[in-house]
Enzyme design. Structure first.
Site, PDB file in Angstrom:
ATOM      1  CE1 TYR A  14       1.380   0.761   4.010  1.00  0.00           C
ATOM      2  CE2 TYR A  14       0.880  -1.575   4.220  1.00  0.00           C
ATOM      3  CZ  TYR A  14       1.660  -0.439   4.744  1.00  0.00           C
ATOM      4  OH  TYR A  14       2.638  -0.696   5.670  1.00  0.00           O
ATOM      5  CB  SER A 249       6.130   0.473  10.780  1.00  0.00           C
ATOM      6  OG  SER A 249       5.616  -0.440  11.869  1.00  0.00           O
ATOM      7  CE  LYS A 250      -0.934  -1.909   7.872  1.00  0.00           C
ATOM      8  NZ  LYS A 250      -2.288  -1.059   7.831  1.00  0.00           N
ATOM      9  NE  ARG A 251       7.290  -3.895  12.854  1.00  0.00           N
ATOM     10  CZ  ARG A 251       7.901  -3.972  11.544  1.00  0.00           C
ATOM     11  NH1 ARG A 251       7.547  -4.805  10.666  1.00  0.00           N
ATOM     12  NH2 ARG A 251       8.672  -3.069  11.251  1.00  0.00           N
ATOM     13  CD  GLN A 253      -2.232   0.566  10.837  1.00  0.00           C
ATOM     14  OE1 GLN A 253      -2.787  -0.686  10.443  1.00  0.00           O
ATOM     15  NE2 GLN A 253      -2.905   1.601  10.399  1.00  0.00           N
TER      16      GLN A 253
END
Ligand code: GLU
Length: 488
Positions: A14, A249-251, A253
């Protein structure tokens, strides 16, 4: 000189909000100078390429309104704009570097490399093929041994980077290894591919994330080896995660109450109901500032003020807590038609069949109340969903309007909606006001209007009464009043 800049994402997933901010700054810079903004897909790391990622990144850029002048979908004079379609170009220039003594073929096998790493060789490679005699290289090649092409990094001296944002940054060349330029698969690495592309695409400024600063001296030496004029370098700061430690980062979230608490993908901002203009405004003021302590601005005005030199090189976190407020400001400024268009997909997602005419009636009132578009779903539920009235006669009365009086008032309202030929905002409001005034002990309409709004919408929060009735329409208002009266 026409400014030509590029945004060059790798299609590995993404579009990250940090990437979007890099794209925004690059785009603003192009627009400020009447230059070109180019989109290039850097897909030479085949193992990391994700199917559909380039398209989703383009969709995110389009949503933000960061339009490009050349790119994979629209072409342009220096295409193709997808790196895997440019193999021959990289091969040609890699060969040129080898022939001119700036690069060499390295036949180190996976086992050799592992042994070097295990032995703790700096950078995991001891340059063993760098000075191999030509006959030996030819022999290995004739045997069909696979090889990569490595750059001959100067072993001594320093390389100075003149970064538009950071100023001079000095590196010892001994700190940089002989990086691979061409893999054995025949695909280039980023190091070679972007230099060749930025040169052949006539890029004047390389704006990119600062994770590339450490290998910038390698890139500068590749440019020198080619004898090409170097574009200006500008390494953009990264976005930190909300704790201030580490890159966002996604982490980072967590998912709560049906949405991500920390938004990372551009699409998550869209799904959460933020407007692209508000997101751009929000992003532009992180690491760069519009000035005059102004938080809300038109991007066109920001473009006029924008300079790469004014970007703060320090990494920063996104002030998420401001985003709702910024978005609310933008929503307030929208006209009814635009707001209705923006809200409609969220209502449809909630399963409502949207009547646009009804929607338009309540938009002005809504624009003052919404911070995020999906909030409209709960506000407008009564318009698009038929639900039995849960209120009772008791809850529809008021100490200034006891049961008998309340019944008289609701009957009068019912008579009005049944008989009137002028079901318009003015007539509804003047009629409901006078019914209210006539039926409360204080002679004030407020208590009646409040209760009638609750009864008409069945909701604690909704648009104001008159707009709500008008949006419901005469027939449905009549039905609702019948239902109200059935409670008495
Ligand atoms: N493909 C690189 C990345 O996604 C782009 C770096 C650059 O802009 O040169 O990190």
């Amino acid at each position: 000189m026409t400014v030509r800049v590029r945004f060059a994402p790798s299609p590995t997933g993404y579009l990250h909000i940090g990437g979007a901010r890099s794209a925004l700054f690059t785009w603003m810079f192009a627009r400020k100078h009447g230059g070109q903004f180019i989109l290039r897909v850097e897909d030479t790391d085949e193992k990391r390429t994700v199917e559909g990622a380039a398209e989703s990144q383009m969709a995110a850029l389009r949503w933000l309104g960061l339009n490009w002048d050349e790119g994979p979908d629209i072409g342009g004079p220096y295409g193709p704009y997808i790196q895997t379609e440019r193999r021959e170009i990289y091969q040609k220039w890699a060969n040129w570097l080898v022939e001119n003594g700036h690069a060499y073929k390295c036949f180190a096998t996976a086992e050799e490399l592992k042994a070097m790493r295990d032995a703790g060789v700096p950078f995991g490679y001891d340059r063993r093929y760098r000075d191999m005699p030509a006959e030996e290289i030819e022999k290995l090649e004739a045997e069909g041994k696979p090889y990569v092409i490595r750059f001959k990094m100067p072993l001594e001296g320093q390389t100075i980077i003149n970064d538009a944002i950071r100023g001079e940054v000095v590196f010892d060349n001994s700190q940089i290894t002989d990086f691979v330029l061409m893999k054995s698969t025949g695909l280039p690495t980023y190091h070679l591919a972007h230099v060749v592309d930025d040169h052949t695409m006539k890029i004047t400024h390389i704006t990119r994330g600062d994770e590339w600063l450490n290998t910038a001296p390698l890139h500068v030496n590749i440019w020198k080896a080619f004898g090409w004029d170097m574009p200006v370098l500008a390494h953009l700061p990264v976005i930190l995660n909300p704790s201030g430690k580490g890159k966002l980062s996604k982490r980072t979230q967590s998912f709560q109450d049906g949405q991500f608490q920390v938004l990372v993908r551009v699409s998550e901002f869209q799904e959460a109901g933020y407007l692209p203009e508000a997101v751009n405004n929000f992003l532009a003021n992180v690491g760069w500032a519009f000035g005059d302590d102004q938080e809300i601005f038109e991007i066109e005005d920001a473009i006029q003020r924008f300079e790469l030199e004014d970007i703060n090189p320090a990494p920063a976190r996104l002030p998420y807590s401001k985003l709702d407020w910024i978005n609310g400001q933008y929503i307030q400024e929208m006209d009814e038609v635009d707001l209705a268009k923006a809200v409609k997909p969220f209502l449809e997602n909630a399963g409502f069949e949207v009547n646009v005419e009804a929607l338009l009636i309540v938009m002005e009132a809504m624009s003052k109340r919404l911070k995020r578009l999906p909030e409209a779903v709960d506000f407008l539920r009564f318009l698009f969903e038929e639900k039995a009235l849960e209120e009772t006669a008791d809850s529809l009365t008021h100490k200034q309007m006891p049961l008998d009086q309340a019944k008289v008032a609701y009957e009068a309202a019912y008579a009005f909606v049944t008989d009137t030929d002028s079901f318009d905002l003015d007539t509804i409001s003047s009629t409901m006001m006078s019914i209210g005034e006539a039926n409360t002990s204080s002679g004030k309409a407020g208590p009646f209007l409040g209760k009638l709004r609750l009864a008409m919408t069945g909701q604690k929060v909704s648009p104001p009464l008159f707009e709500s009735m008008l949006a419901l329409g005469q027939d449905r208002s009549k039905q609702r009043l019948e239902e109200i009266l059935s409670k008495f």
